[in-house]
Scaffold this motif. Structure first.
Motif, mmCIF file in Angstrom:
data_model
loop_
_atom_site.group_PDB
_atom_site.id
_atom_site.type_symbol
_atom_site.label_atom_id
_atom_site.label_comp_id
_atom_site.label_asym_id
_atom_site.label_seq_id
_atom_site.Cartn_x
_atom_site.Cartn_y
_atom_site.Cartn_z
ATOM 1 N N GLU A 197 1.000 -1.158 0.182
ATOM 2 C CA GLU A 197 -0.013 -0.331 -0.126
ATOM 3 C C GLU A 197 1.173 0.925 -0.087
ATOM 4 O OE1 GLU A 197 -2.318 1.656 3.694
ATOM 5 O OE2 GLU A 197 -3.432 0.280 2.717
ATOM 6 N N LEU A 198 0.653 2.215 -1.420
ATOM 7 C CA LEU A 198 1.444 3.299 -1.095
ATOM 8 C C LEU A 198 0.688 4.444 -1.024
ATOM 9 C CD1 LEU A 198 3.388 2.139 -4.466
ATOM 10 C CD2 LEU A 198 4.797 2.546 -2.005
ATOM 11 N N GLN A 199 1.285 5.421 -0.268
ATOM 12 C CA GLN A 199 0.832 6.562 0.331
ATOM 13 C C GLN A 199 1.462 7.589 -0.972
ATOM 14 O OE1 GLN A 199 -0.740 8.240 2.982
ATOM 15 N NE2 GLN A 199 -0.786 5.482 3.299
ATOM 16 N N PRO A 200 0.286 9.069 -1.301
ATOM 17 C CA PRO A 200 1.309 9.666 -2.366
ATOM 18 C C PRO A 200 2.459 10.506 -2.358
ATOM 19 C CG PRO A 200 -0.789 9.861 -1.525
ATOM 20 C CD PRO A 200 -0.404 9.284 -0.996
ATOM 21 N N GLY A 201 3.157 9.648 -3.112
ATOM 22 C CA GLY A 201 4.446 9.860 -3.586
ATOM 23 C C GLY A 201 5.412 9.128 -3.147
ATOM 24 N N GLU A 202 5.334 8.198 -1.994
ATOM 25 C CA GLU A 202 5.529 7.172 -1.931
ATOM 26 C C GLU A 202 6.443 6.256 -2.717
ATOM 27 O OE1 GLU A 202 5.460 4.947 2.754
ATOM 28 O OE2 GLU A 202 3.812 4.182 0.528
ATOM 29 N N GLU A 203 7.638 6.206 -2.642
ATOM 30 C CA GLU A 203 8.274 5.210 -3.700
ATOM 31 C C GLU A 203 7.979 3.747 -2.970
ATOM 32 O OE1 GLU A 203 9.960 5.196 -6.249
ATOM 33 O OE2 GLU A 203 10.000 7.477 -6.205
ATOM 34 N N PRO A 204 7.862 2.596 -3.721
ATOM 35 C CA PRO A 204 8.206 1.556 -3.627
ATOM 36 C C PRO A 204 8.583 0.639 -2.853
ATOM 37 C CG PRO A 204 7.825 1.398 -6.258
ATOM 38 C CD PRO A 204 7.854 2.753 -5.413
#
Length: 111
Positions: free
Chosen positions: A25-32
């Motif tokens: 689950e990624l936050q906006p702007g977060e890198e995987p």
């Protein structure tokens, strides 16, 4: 003569197994995470605790355990909860496959 030994209930082992899919689950702007899971489907004991699953995923993803958390339905999972408890109490549609998300630990205040 003594009575024959009773056979174990035929489906007892299946009742304690939980099959689920694991997704990031990624936050906006977060890198995987750099690593990904080869096999996102897991079938294991329903008695497995969130803490044990988190350690397993951290090892597979080459991430520090302290920097990763698990969630279901957007709700952060407590380390002592079992997969069976999560499936019974948090998963809204038992006919759909259970999905557990892994994500970076969020700073205090973000939810």
């Amino acid at each position: 003569p003594p009575p024959p030994p009773k056979a174990a209930a035929p489906s007892s082992s299946n009742e304690t197994e939980v099959a689920f899919r694991v997704e990031q689950e990624l936050q906006p702007g977060e890198e995987p995470f750099e690593e990904s899971l080869d096999k996102p489907y897991i079938k294991t004991s329903g008695q497995l605790k969130v803490q044990q699953l988190r350690k397993y995923l951290a090892k597979k993803l080459k991430q520090p355990v302290a920097e990763m958390e698990l969630a279901c339905q957007g709700e952060s999972l407590a380390a002592e909860h079992s997969l069976q408890f999560i499936k019974r109490s948090l998963w809204v549609n038992p006919k759909e496959e259970l999905i557990i998300h892994y994500r970076r630990v969020r700073p205090d205040g973000d939810a």
